[in-house]
Design a protein around this motif. Structure first.
Motif, PDB file in Angstrom:
ATOM      1  N   MET A  61       0.819  -1.206   0.000  1.00 46.13           N
ATOM      2  CA  MET A  61       0.000   0.000   0.000  1.00 46.13           C
ATOM      3  C   MET A  61       0.857   1.262   0.000  1.00 46.13           C
ATOM      4  SD  MET A  61      -3.242  -0.384  -0.303  1.00 46.13           S
ATOM      5  CE  MET A  61      -3.574   1.339   0.119  1.00 46.13           C
ATOM      6  N   VAL A  62       1.890   1.266   0.810  1.00 51.72           N
ATOM      7  CA  VAL A  62       2.774   2.437   0.856  1.00 51.72           C
ATOM      8  C   VAL A  62       3.479   2.609  -0.481  1.00 51.72           C
ATOM      9  CG1 VAL A  62       4.820   3.441   1.934  1.00 51.72           C
ATOM     10  CG2 VAL A  62       3.084   2.342   3.351  1.00 51.72           C
ATOM     11  N   ALA A  63       3.939   1.517  -1.049  1.00 53.16           N
ATOM     12  CA  ALA A  63       4.623   1.580  -2.339  1.00 53.16           C
ATOM     13  C   ALA A  63       3.714   2.156  -3.413  1.00 53.16           C
ATOM     14  CB  ALA A  63       5.115   0.191  -2.750  1.00 53.16           C
ATOM     15  N   LEU A  64       2.454   1.761  -3.402  1.00 57.74           N
ATOM     16  CA  LEU A  64       1.504   2.261  -4.385  1.00 57.74           C
ATOM     17  C   LEU A  64       1.279   3.768  -4.221  1.00 57.74           C
ATOM     18  CD1 LEU A  64      -1.744   0.697  -5.651  1.00 57.74           C
ATOM     19  CD2 LEU A  64      -1.853   2.977  -4.675  1.00 57.74           C
ATOM     20  N   VAL A  65       1.028   4.213  -3.002  1.00 60.49           N
ATOM     21  CA  VAL A  65       0.772   5.636  -2.761  1.00 60.49           C
ATOM     22  C   VAL A  65       1.999   6.476  -3.110  1.00 60.49           C
ATOM     23  CG1 VAL A  65       0.207   7.381  -1.024  1.00 60.49           C
ATOM     24  CG2 VAL A  65      -0.964   5.176  -1.001  1.00 60.49           C
ATOM     25  N   MET A  66       3.181   5.967  -2.792  1.00 67.18           N
ATOM     26  CA  MET A  66       4.410   6.721  -3.038  1.00 67.18           C
ATOM     27  C   MET A  66       4.875   6.627  -4.496  1.00 67.18           C
ATOM     28  SD  MET A  66       5.050   8.154  -0.129  1.00 67.18           S
ATOM     29  CE  MET A  66       6.789   8.589   0.068  1.00 67.18           C
ATOM     30  N   ASP A  67       4.276   5.745  -5.268  1.00 67.84           N
ATOM     31  CA  ASP A  67       4.598   5.631  -6.689  1.00 67.84           C
ATOM     32  C   ASP A  67       3.804   6.693  -7.453  1.00 67.84           C
ATOM     33  OD1 ASP A  67       5.431   4.816  -9.190  1.00 67.84           O
ATOM     34  OD2 ASP A  67       4.241   2.965  -9.209  1.00 67.84           O
ATOM     35  N   VAL A  68       4.140   7.949  -7.205  1.00 69.36           N
ATOM     36  CA  VAL A  68       3.318   9.067  -7.673  1.00 69.36           C
ATOM     37  C   VAL A  68       3.284   9.196  -9.194  1.00 69.36           C
ATOM     38  CG1 VAL A  68       3.512  10.372  -5.539  1.00 69.36           C
ATOM     39  CG2 VAL A  68       5.251  10.662  -7.310  1.00 69.36           C
ATOM     40  N   ALA A  70       2.669   7.007 -11.218  1.00 65.62           N
ATOM     41  CA  ALA A  70       1.592   6.147 -11.713  1.00 65.62           C
ATOM     42  C   ALA A  70       0.222   6.647 -11.270  1.00 65.62           C
ATOM     43  CB  ALA A  70       1.804   4.710 -11.227  1.00 65.62           C
ATOM     44  N   GLY A  71       0.168   7.806 -10.630  1.00 61.45           N
ATOM     45  CA  GLY A  71      -1.091   8.314 -10.102  1.00 61.45           C
ATOM     46  C   GLY A  71      -2.188   8.465 -11.136  1.00 61.45           C
ATOM     47  N   LYS A  72      -1.817   8.845 -12.357  1.00 62.17           N
ATOM     48  CA  LYS A  72      -2.834   9.041 -13.404  1.00 62.17           C
ATOM     49  C   LYS A  72      -3.519   7.736 -13.788  1.00 62.17           C
ATOM     50  CE  LYS A  72       0.494   8.772 -17.247  1.00 62.17           C
ATOM     51  NZ  LYS A  72       1.636   8.396 -16.363  1.00 62.17           N
ATOM     52  N   ASP A  73      -2.926   6.596 -13.423  1.00 61.33           N
ATOM     53  CA  ASP A  73      -3.513   5.296 -13.760  1.00 61.33           C
ATOM     54  C   ASP A  73      -4.690   4.934 -12.864  1.00 61.33           C
ATOM     55  OD1 ASP A  73      -1.584   5.013 -15.719  1.00 61.33           O
ATOM     56  OD2 ASP A  73      -0.240   3.832 -14.444  1.00 61.33           O
ATOM     57  N   TRP A  74      -4.788   5.557 -11.688  1.00 63.44           N
ATOM     58  CA  TRP A  74      -5.859   5.140 -10.778  1.00 63.44           C
ATOM     59  C   TRP A  74      -6.535   6.273 -10.001  1.00 63.44           C
ATOM     60  CZ3 TRP A  74      -5.066   5.700  -5.386  1.00 63.44           C
ATOM     61  CH2 TRP A  74      -3.749   5.972  -4.988  1.00 63.44           C
ATOM     62  N   ALA A  77      -9.691  11.620 -12.333  1.00 64.79           N
ATOM     63  CA  ALA A  77      -9.540  12.917 -13.004  1.00 64.79           C
ATOM     64  C   ALA A  77      -8.101  13.434 -13.031  1.00 64.79           C
ATOM     65  CB  ALA A  77     -10.452  13.967 -12.373  1.00 64.79           C
ATOM     66  N   THR A  78      -7.133  12.556 -12.796  1.00 67.69           N
ATOM     67  CA  THR A  78      -5.731  12.990 -12.826  1.00 67.69           C
ATOM     68  C   THR A  78      -5.218  13.006 -14.259  1.00 67.69           C
ATOM     69  OG1 THR A  78      -5.264  12.172 -10.597  1.00 67.69           O
ATOM     70  CG2 THR A  78      -3.390  12.427 -12.081  1.00 67.69           C
ATOM     71  N   LYS A  79      -4.827  14.183 -14.718  1.00 70.10           N
ATOM     72  CA  LYS A  79      -4.266  14.336 -16.069  1.00 70.10           C
ATOM     73  C   LYS A  79      -2.784  14.015 -16.076  1.00 70.10           C
ATOM     74  CE  LYS A  79      -3.868  17.567 -19.924  1.00 70.10           C
ATOM     75  NZ  LYS A  79      -4.210  18.918 -20.428  1.00 70.10           N
ATOM     76  N   SER A  80      -2.088  14.418 -15.023  1.00 69.24           N
ATOM     77  CA  SER A  80      -0.662  14.103 -14.914  1.00 69.24           C
ATOM     78  C   SER A  80      -0.271  14.029 -13.449  1.00 69.24           C
ATOM     79  CB  SER A  80       0.189  15.166 -15.621  1.00 69.24           C
ATOM     80  OG  SER A  80       0.114  16.405 -14.943  1.00 69.24           O
ATOM     81  N   GLU A  91       9.664  10.060   2.120  1.00 69.81           N
ATOM     82  CA  GLU A  91       9.244  11.457   1.989  1.00 69.81           C
ATOM     83  C   GLU A  91       9.544  11.967   0.580  1.00 69.81           C
ATOM     84  OE1 GLU A  91      10.029  15.861   4.085  1.00 69.81           O
ATOM     85  OE2 GLU A  91      11.101  14.081   4.781  1.00 69.81           O
ATOM     86  N   LEU A  92       8.550  12.628  -0.018  1.00 62.51           N
ATOM     87  CA  LEU A  92       8.741  13.155  -1.370  1.00 62.51           C
ATOM     88  C   LEU A  92       7.786  14.319  -1.640  1.00 62.51           C
ATOM     89  CD1 LEU A  92       6.096  12.107  -3.173  1.00 62.51           C
ATOM     90  CD2 LEU A  92       7.350   9.948  -3.123  1.00 62.51           C
ATOM     91  N   TYR A  93       8.073  14.996  -2.750  1.00 60.36           N
ATOM     92  CA  TYR A  93       7.194  16.039  -3.273  1.00 60.36           C
ATOM     93  C   TYR A  93       6.788  15.637  -4.690  1.00 60.36           C
ATOM     94  CZ  TYR A  93       8.934  19.180   0.424  1.00 60.36           C
ATOM     95  OH  TYR A  93       9.270  19.757   1.625  1.00 60.36           O
ATOM     96  N   TYR A  94       5.515  15.892  -5.049  1.00 59.42           N
ATOM     97  CA  TYR A  94       5.107  15.615  -6.421  1.00 59.42           C
ATOM     98  C   TYR A  94       4.094  16.640  -6.917  1.00 59.42           C
ATOM     99  CZ  TYR A  94       0.519  13.534  -5.176  1.00 59.42           C
ATOM    100  OH  TYR A  94      -0.763  13.331  -4.740  1.00 59.42           O
ATOM    101  N   TYR A  95       4.023  16.742  -8.246  1.00 59.33           N
ATOM    102  CA  TYR A  95       3.115  17.676  -8.914  1.00 59.33           C
ATOM    103  C   TYR A  95       2.012  16.885  -9.597  1.00 59.33           C
ATOM    104  CZ  TYR A  95       1.351  20.784 -12.586  1.00 59.33           C
ATOM    105  OH  TYR A  95       0.528  21.510 -13.427  1.00 59.33           O
ATOM    106  N   SER A  96       0.788  17.414  -9.544  1.00 60.67           N
ATOM    107  CA  SER A  96      -0.317  16.753 -10.228  1.00 60.67           C
ATOM    108  C   SER A  96      -1.269  17.786 -10.826  1.00 60.67           C
ATOM    109  CB  SER A  96      -1.090  15.842  -9.271  1.00 60.67           C
ATOM    110  OG  SER A  96      -2.109  15.138  -9.955  1.00 60.67           O
TER     111      SER A  96
END
Length: 214
Positions: A61-68, A70-74, A77-80, A91-96
């Motif tokens: 579960m943590v790996a999935l959430v932190m695999d940012v 791949a966020g648009k796959d699930w 309404a995520t475009k990127s 710990e990380l930062y990401y743009y969406s």
């Protein structure tokens, strides 16, 4: 005498107000995915809470959430979704960028994800507040500057995790009520349906994170 009466009355009102603010209303219960909403008393905006169980380990579960990336796959309404900076494995930062229907402008945000685990209960928390000005704003996209998401992952049994996700967000600009309601119910349900599919992909099958006790 009046002062003696006034104090307990004020305390009672404060207690009732705090209690009312904590109440959640069940809006949807489909495929084992419960979606709740409540109105934030300070902003008047809807907050979202999702509860479900996922056949997975905490590491998965943590790996999935932190695999940012791949966020648009699930995520609904995520475009990127793009990793900006890895501070550490937890710990990380990401743009969406969030795709909004015409004629509304798309929204974007920068989130700061921080993973922690309770040493005794092994419950994992992933906090995800937004950072408004981490990267420059883009033309014709509304920057979400006030948002706070939180994942609480509790081990239920071997390969079974109870997920409790909350989100409070100010999307900015003028958004019609029907669209707010759509994102408050359909969005979370679709997201967690896809999450349950996403977690079965081979990339997460044998994940064992060194900073997570499964």
């Amino acid at each position: 005498m009046k002062k003696n009466i006034l104090l307990p009355v004020l305390l009672l009102l404060a207690t009732l107000s705090a209690f009312a603010q904590k109440e959640w209303t069940l809006k949807s219960n489909k495929d084992g995915i419960k979606v709740f909403t409540r109105t934030d008393q300070n902003s008047g905006l809807k907050e979202i809470r999702v509860q479900c169980q996922v056949p997975a380990t905490l590491s998965q579960m943590v790996a999935l959430v932190m695999d940012v990336n791949a966020g648009k796959d699930w995520v609904y309404a995520t475009k990127s979704s793009t990793l900006l900076k890895t501070v550490s494995p937890s710990e990380l930062y990401y743009y969406s960028e969030v795709d909004m229907p015409w004629p509304l402008s798309n929204r974007d945000f920068i989130a700061h994800l921080i993973v922690s685990q309770h040493p005794q209960s092994h419950v994992v928390t992933i906090d995800g507040p937004t950072v408004g000005n981490y990267v420059a704003e883009k033309e014709d996209i509304v920057r979400v500057k006030r948002s706070s998401g939180k994942w609480t992952l509790s081990p239920v049994a071997e390969n079974l995790v109870h997920v409790d996700y909350t989100l409070s967000v100010d999307p900015g600009g003028n958004i019609p009520i029907w669209l707010v309601n759509l994102f408050a119910t359909k969005g979370p349900t679709e997201t967690f349906r896809k999450l349950k599919t996403q977690i079965t992909k081979p990339v997460y099958a044998r994940v064992k994170l060194p900073y997570i006790v499964d």
